[in-house]
Motif scaffolding. Sequence first.
Motif, PDB file in Angstrom:
ATOM      1  N   ALA A   1       8.071   2.825   4.978  1.00 12.55           N
ATOM      2  CA  ALA A   1       9.362   2.165   4.811  1.00 12.55           C
ATOM      3  C   ALA A   1      10.467   3.165   4.486  1.00 12.55           C
ATOM      4  O   ALA A   1      11.613   2.991   4.896  1.00 12.55           O
ATOM      5  N   ILE A   2      10.124   4.215   3.777  1.00 13.68           N
ATOM      6  CA  ILE A   2      11.106   5.244   3.433  1.00 13.68           C
ATOM      7  C   ILE A   2      11.412   6.131   4.632  1.00 13.68           C
ATOM      8  O   ILE A   2      12.565   6.525   4.850  1.00 13.68           O
ATOM      9  N   THR A   3      10.410   6.432   5.440  1.00 14.86           N
ATOM     10  CA  THR A   3      10.550   7.462   6.474  1.00 14.86           C
ATOM     11  C   THR A   3      10.725   6.957   7.901  1.00 14.86           C
ATOM     12  O   THR A   3      11.114   7.744   8.767  1.00 14.86           O
TER      13      THR A   3
ATOM     14  N   LEU B   1       8.931  -5.551   1.742  1.00  9.33           N
ATOM     15  CA  LEU B   1       7.482  -5.366   1.805  1.00  9.33           C
ATOM     16  C   LEU B   1       6.698  -6.555   1.255  1.00  9.33           C
ATOM     17  O   LEU B   1       5.601  -6.830   1.719  1.00  9.33           O
ATOM     18  N   GLU B   2       7.268  -7.259   0.307  1.00 13.76           N
ATOM     19  CA  GLU B   2       6.546  -8.387  -0.282  1.00 13.76           C
ATOM     20  C   GLU B   2       6.840  -9.726   0.396  1.00 13.76           C
ATOM     21  O   GLU B   2       5.971 -10.587   0.462  1.00 13.76           O
TER      22      GLU B   2
ATOM     23  N   THR C   1       0.844  -1.195   0.000  1.00 15.53           N
ATOM     24  CA  THR C   1       0.000   0.000   0.000  1.00 15.53           C
ATOM     25  C   THR C   1       0.883   1.250   0.000  1.00 15.53           C
ATOM     26  O   THR C   1       2.036   1.193   0.432  1.00 15.53           O
ATOM     27  N   PRO C   2       0.347   2.388  -0.454  1.00 13.96           N
ATOM     28  CA  PRO C   2       1.125   3.618  -0.391  1.00 13.96           C
ATOM     29  C   PRO C   2       1.595   3.935   1.036  1.00 13.96           C
ATOM     30  O   PRO C   2       2.727   4.387   1.239  1.00 13.96           O
ATOM     31  N   GLU C   3       0.747   3.683   2.006  1.00 14.23           N
ATOM     32  CA  GLU C   3       1.106   3.974   3.400  1.00 14.23           C
ATOM     33  C   GLU C   3       2.314   3.159   3.853  1.00 14.23           C
ATOM     34  O   GLU C   3       3.225   3.687   4.501  1.00 14.23           O
ATOM     35  N   LYS C   4       2.344   1.879   3.507  1.00 10.33           N
ATOM     36  CA  LYS C   4       3.467   1.023   3.917  1.00 10.33           C
ATOM     37  C   LYS C   4       4.749   1.397   3.184  1.00 10.33           C
ATOM     38  O   LYS C   4       5.839   1.354   3.760  1.00 10.33           O
ATOM     39  N   VAL C   5       4.651   1.755   1.916  1.00 10.22           N
ATOM     40  CA  VAL C   5       5.843   2.168   1.168  1.00 10.22           C
ATOM     41  C   VAL C   5       6.392   3.467   1.742  1.00 10.22           C
ATOM     42  O   VAL C   5       7.601   3.592   1.994  1.00 10.22           O
TER      43      VAL C   5
ATOM     44  N   ARG D   1      16.124   0.579   8.184  1.00  9.06           N
ATOM     45  CA  ARG D   1      17.293  -0.218   8.556  1.00  9.06           C
ATOM     46  C   ARG D   1      17.163  -1.656   8.048  1.00  9.06           C
ATOM     47  O   ARG D   1      18.157  -2.282   7.686  1.00  9.06           O
ATOM     48  N   ARG D   2      15.942  -2.176   7.962  1.00  8.99           N
ATOM     49  CA  ARG D   2      15.732  -3.576   7.569  1.00  8.99           C
ATOM     50  C   ARG D   2      16.000  -3.830   6.084  1.00  8.99           C
ATOM     51  O   ARG D   2      16.256  -4.963   5.691  1.00  8.99           O
ATOM     52  N   TYR D   3      15.935  -2.798   5.244  1.00 10.16           N
ATOM     53  CA  TYR D   3      16.208  -3.020   3.823  1.00 10.16           C
ATOM     54  C   TYR D   3      17.365  -2.179   3.297  1.00 10.16           C
ATOM     55  O   TYR D   3      17.869  -2.440   2.210  1.00 10.16           O
TER      56      TYR D   3
END
Length: 159
Positions: A24-26, A139-140, A17-21, A32-34
């Motif tokens: 993940a950026i912010t 995320l996937e 989802t846009p919220e999760k992406v 740190r996980r990716y």
Amino acid sequence: MTGDTKSFVYVTYIASTPEKVFEAITRPDVARRYWAHENVSDWRPGSRWEHVRNSAAREVDIAGKVIESEPPRRLVISWFDPSASEDPAQHSRVTFEVVPYDGMVRLTVMHDDLQAGSRMEAGITRGWPIVLSSLKSLLERGEGLNVYAKPSEDAGRAA
């Protein structure tokens, strides 16, 4: 910015989802996980942001300012090596566009105002593809990639 500049654009599609992406950026703990770094800021326009390798020692590899922040759709930041903070000619800009796309997300990262032929341009063109692939994997699948991986010795050889 003076002299020749380059831009780098990377587009990927993520089953999320846009919220999760955007999160993940912010969010430092998710980044740190990716990315093996934390992105630290309050993400308000005008605020400083830092790309921190070691949060305990505050090792800042990249820094900048938040230019635009429209969660969860758009984030624009300046980007520079902390040693070049006073030299705007060495600053570049990154735009993250997060767009819903038929049940998934199209993430476009545009990194522009890069000095042509600079170390920063070389690092960006090698770095963004693996970082964004790692973000997609996290995320996937729930696990990021090793962003420090190097090509195998036999890469390019026919099997």
